[in-house]
Design an enzyme around this catalytic site. Structure first.
Site, PDB file in Angstrom:
ATOM      1  N   GLU A 236       0.830  -1.209   0.000  1.00  0.00           N
ATOM      2  CA  GLU A 236       0.000   0.000   0.000  1.00  0.00           C
ATOM      3  C   GLU A 236       0.869   1.266   0.000  1.00  0.00           C
ATOM      4  OE1 GLU A 236      -2.455  -1.015   3.450  1.00  0.00           O
ATOM      5  OE2 GLU A 236      -4.097  -1.481   2.081  1.00  0.00           O
TER       6      GLU A 236
ATOM      7  N   GLU B  98      -7.593  -6.101  -3.135  1.00  0.00           N
ATOM      8  CA  GLU B  98      -7.092  -4.737  -2.962  1.00  0.00           C
ATOM      9  C   GLU B  98      -5.613  -4.763  -3.323  1.00  0.00           C
ATOM     10  OE1 GLU B  98      -7.392  -1.340   0.467  1.00  0.00           O
ATOM     11  OE2 GLU B  98      -6.605  -3.304   1.024  1.00  0.00           O
TER      12      GLU B  98
ATOM     13  N   HIS C 126      -8.826  -8.204   0.680  1.00  0.00           N
ATOM     14  CA  HIS C 126      -8.043  -6.992   0.948  1.00  0.00           C
ATOM     15  C   HIS C 126      -6.820  -7.338   1.788  1.00  0.00           C
ATOM     16  CE1 HIS C 126     -10.726  -3.439  -0.238  1.00  0.00           C
ATOM     17  NE2 HIS C 126     -11.181  -4.529  -0.862  1.00  0.00           N
ATOM     18  N   GLU C 127      -5.773  -6.543   1.617  1.00  0.00           N
ATOM     19  CA  GLU C 127      -4.475  -6.769   2.273  1.00  0.00           C
ATOM     20  C   GLU C 127      -3.897  -8.148   1.926  1.00  0.00           C
ATOM     21  OE1 GLU C 127      -6.837  -3.821   4.088  1.00  0.00           O
ATOM     22  OE2 GLU C 127      -7.169  -5.935   4.576  1.00  0.00           O
TER      23      GLU C 127
ATOM     24  N   GLU D 144      -9.058   4.714  -0.304  1.00  0.00           N
ATOM     25  CA  GLU D 144      -9.262   5.014   1.114  1.00  0.00           C
ATOM     26  C   GLU D 144      -8.108   5.814   1.714  1.00  0.00           C
ATOM     27  OE1 GLU D 144      -7.848   1.066   3.437  1.00  0.00           O
ATOM     28  OE2 GLU D 144      -9.279   0.721   1.823  1.00  0.00           O
TER      29      GLU D 144
ATOM     30  N   HIS E 201     -18.688  -9.078   5.399  1.00  0.00           N
ATOM     31  CA  HIS E 201     -17.325  -8.614   5.647  1.00  0.00           C
ATOM     32  C   HIS E 201     -16.691  -9.474   6.728  1.00  0.00           C
ATOM     33  CE1 HIS E 201     -14.248  -5.666   7.358  1.00  0.00           C
ATOM     34  NE2 HIS E 201     -13.825  -6.003   6.158  1.00  0.00           N
ATOM     35  N   HIS E 202     -15.524 -10.029   6.423  1.00  0.00           N
ATOM     36  CA  HIS E 202     -14.743 -10.810   7.373  1.00  0.00           C
ATOM     37  C   HIS E 202     -13.383 -10.162   7.542  1.00  0.00           C
ATOM     38  CE1 HIS E 202     -17.109 -14.792   6.452  1.00  0.00           C
ATOM     39  NE2 HIS E 202     -17.771 -13.976   7.266  1.00  0.00           N
ATOM     40  N   GLU E 203     -13.247  -9.279   8.530  1.00  0.00           N
ATOM     41  CA  GLU E 203     -11.913  -8.793   8.885  1.00  0.00           C
ATOM     42  C   GLU E 203     -11.298  -9.825   9.814  1.00  0.00           C
ATOM     43  OE1 GLU E 203      -8.563  -7.721   9.248  1.00  0.00           O
ATOM     44  OE2 GLU E 203      -9.679  -6.293   8.009  1.00  0.00           O
TER      45      GLU E 203
END
Length: 701
Positions: A171, A496, A477-478, A502, A407-409
């Site tokens: 990022e 992502e 993401h990440e 963001e 959403h699964h963080e």
């Protein structure tokens, strides 16, 4: 139609003609393979009479075993050619041609108990892919790769577009320097400080005489990601594999192979972006059906947290003991975003405007206790906060014809997520969710593993496989940067894996050139969930105290253009509903623009400067154009010769307004309409940091 022809040449140990030369199907590229006098495998690549890569060494360094990098002899040479056409489940074009010549060289090392290594090359007209293969053999069964000895030796001091070789984050904003100037020592690390001359792929290069070279990899499976160490004196690049917690790179068992190392090359920048080489080097999908996979647009309870209008967490943690907390007895903090009423507002908005899904972040317990704690047990992925009524929202979304996106963080506690995946996916199916956005913020558990190492690469691929088996789509993401695996797992809609929109909300932001570099770097391996569509460019209006001076570093018109220039089959209308309700005329483009395409034309491109792309919507005669620039104002002249001859179209042009600029006047835009055909030429005036978006619809007679 498929056409497949094989030619086979074999030789004995000590094969005399060790130098092998292969020309690409259209004779554009020439690959040469040869052993050095020391028995080192080397290769070089030419485009016509121009050197793309000088002689570059190949080899594998194994832990506790003699290296497979010298003292080698050619045992066998196999060559073949292949030409077929396949249809992607979704994508930028309707069909993809896979045409190459292949050279497979089997090498044998007498001093290593006659261990064998195969180097397989596939030469296309637009580039080269090669990989190492370990055949089943008695003297090499279980083994550990310490490092590769793969080189990409450039003939000159090219311009490079690069980010630091951080094992845990990509990022970063891009640096544009000569290879001799690569040095990340002054760049603040996001996760891990890297060797100052180590950079990530995809790497975009440009020579002084206009040669464009892209270096990356394809089909990253059971192996760590490849970084590149730069020789700033000789302009060479050498592979560096992201290590595991033990320091080794990869634990393998023969038969096995590495990912493909890819070099895409052209003297025209648009041809680099049009290449399908990386996709072609991936395996077809193994899923028996794919009709459940649906490209889509969505809105979500997301941006309001980034702009400090709402929170992910439900309660103030200052006076509570989190372990064993009874969430039903706590009062909300007053600004929790994922509450039932607020989510209904987004569902109603999506239904009104024809958007397929609503993402909700912060719906599940645990957000008070995860940031930077490196904690094993944070989320269980099935327990909602007290103000989030799962069943009520399921029924409301169904009544509106809208899907909810899960959403699964994971908080990077990946062992915890893997233990709970089956239950989490059952929960999704029970309540009507058919897509999930996963997140991996923070340091990985198991501790010592990296986001881009073999352990995590296997996790991402297992997650794509598991979600697919449950007929669920996934957006990661990440994660590690993509390598074309969306061909194998077409339910893996996007990742992502780069610096997204963001970052404009809570950092120095993304410079105006950022979106002109991403297609030549990060997007070479696959779609990105960049989250475009921000209309309220100046963020102070959402929270004056916490957002003072913060803004998105584009014009509003450029935000529209990103839906075309940054490809993804899952696109977010990322701003708040009220931002779109204030500008319904501009929002119309987001409602209209497609997410799946039959054709794509790169009309103009230069990395770091500008990009203009035209795409034909799947199953229609509608075309959409996006044009963006860096911090410099530009005039882009485009000819609409891709339109069907003899057909009249109405062009709706969403352009930067008078006096627009990304920093001083970003929300100025204008909309004009005109009749056009395949002979029409349009002149687009792009403001600094600006862009233009065009919809082209046939006029009904």
């Amino acid at each position: 139609m498929k056409r497949l022809t094989f030619l086979l040449f074999t030789g004995l140990m000590g094969f005399s003609a060790q130098a092998q030369t292969v020309h690409s199907p259209g004779n554009k590229l020439t690959l040469s393979f040869q052993l050095s006098p020391a028995g080192e495998p080397t290769y070089q690549l030419r485009l016509g009479g121009r050197a793309v890569l000088k002689p570059s060494r190949l080899g594998m360094l194994l832990q506790g075993l003699p290296a497979l990098d010298q003292g080698l002899a050619v045992a066998r040479v196999d060559s073949s050619q292949h030409d077929d056409t396949w249809t992607p489940v979704w994508g930028e074009v309707q069909q993809i041609r896979n045409r190459y010549k292949e050279l497979a060289v089997t090498l044998q090392q007498a001093t290593g108990n006659n261990r064998q290594l195969v180097v397989r090359f596939r030469l296309y007209d637009d580039g080269l892919g090669f990989r190492y293969e370990f055949p089943q053999q008695p003297n090499l069964q279980y083994f550990t790769v310490q490092e590769e000895k793969t080189e990409f030796n450039l003939p000159a001091n090219h311009k490079a577009f690069w980010i630091p070789g951080d094992y845990d984050s990509n990022e970063y904003t891009y640096s544009t320097t000569r290879l001799s100037e690569v040095n990340s020592a002054s760049i603040e690390p996001i996760q891990l400080k890297s060797d100052p001359k180590r950079i990530q792929t995809p790497l975009m290069l440009k020579s002084d005489d206009g040669l464009y070279v892209n270096i990356h990899e394809a089909a990253l499976v059971n192996y760590p990601a490849m970084m590149l160490d730069v020789d700033t004196q000789r302009f060479g690049l050498r592979s560096h594999l992201v290590p595991s917690a033990t320091g080794a790179a990869a634990y393998l068992q023969a038969p096995e192979h590495t990912p493909w190392r890819t070099i895409i090359v052209s003297n025209k920048a648009p041809e680099v972006l049009a290449s399908k080489l990386i996709l072609n080097l991936n395996e077809p999908t193994k899923f028996p059906t794919t009709d459940w996979i649906r490209p889509q647009k969505f809105v979500g309870v997301w941006w309001e947290m980034h702009v400090n209008k709402a929170s992910w967490n439900y309660a103030d943690t200052s006076n509570i003991k989190l372990s064993g907390t009874d969430w039903s007895k706590l009062k909300p903090n007053g600004h929790h975003g994922a509450n039932t009423a607020n989510v209904k507002r987004y569902i109603a908005f999506a239904a009104k405007h024809g958007l397929q899904s609503v993402l909700v972040e912060g719906w599940n317990v645990g957000w008070e206790d995860w940031a930077n704690n490196w904690k094993e047990e944070v989320f269980d992925f099935v327990t909602p906060y007290p103000d989030f009524n799962v069943q009520e929202l399921q029924q409301y979304a169904a009544s509106k014809g809208v899907k909810l996106m899960m959403h699964h963080e994971t908080s990077s506690s990946v062992t915890n997520y893997e233990r709970r995946q089956e239950a989490a996916y059952r929960f999704m199916k029970q309540y009507g969710y058919d897509a999930v956005k996963t997140g991996y913020v923070g340091r990985i558990i198991p501790r010592g593993e990296h986001h881009d190492g073999q352990w995590m690469v296997n996790h991402y691929n297992r997650t794509a496989q598991k979600t697919g088996e449950n007929q669920l789509m996934v957006d990661m993401h990440e994660s590690v940067r993509p390598t074309g695996l969306h061909r194998t797992y077409p339910n893996w809609l996007a990742s992502e894996a780069a610096r997204g929109n963001e970052f404009n909300a809570w950092s120095s932001g993304n410079p105006p050139e950022h979106e002109t570099i991403l297609p030549f770097t990060r997007l070479m391996g696959g779609p990105m969930d960049y989250t475009p569509g921000i209309f309220q460019i100046k963020l102070e209006s959402w929270n004056p105290q916490r957002n003072q001076g913060k803004q998105v570093h584009t014009t509003l018109a450029k935000q529209l253009a990103l839906y075309v220039t940054l490809y993804s089959p899952v696109q977010m209308a990322a701003d708040l509903p009220e931002a779109y309700e204030q500008r319904p005329d501009a929002f119309q483009f987001i409602k209209d623009v497609a997410v799946d395409w039959d054709d794509t034309r790169i009309l103009a491109a230069e990395p770091g400067d500008y990009l203009t792309t035209a795409r034909k919507a799947k199953g229609t005669e509608e075309w959409y154009v996006g044009s963006i620039t860096d911090e410099n104002a530009r005039t882009q002249t485009i000819t609409l010769d891709f339109l069907t001859p003899g057909t009249t179209y109405e062009a709706t042009i969403y352009a930067d307004g008078k006096g627009a600029s990304w920093d001083k006047n970003p929300q100025a835009y204008q909309i004009r309409r005109q009749k056009v055909n395949s002979k029409t030429t349009l002149k687009l005036q792009l403001a600094p940091g600006g862009g233009a978006a065009i919809s082209l619809k046939p006029v009904r007679k």
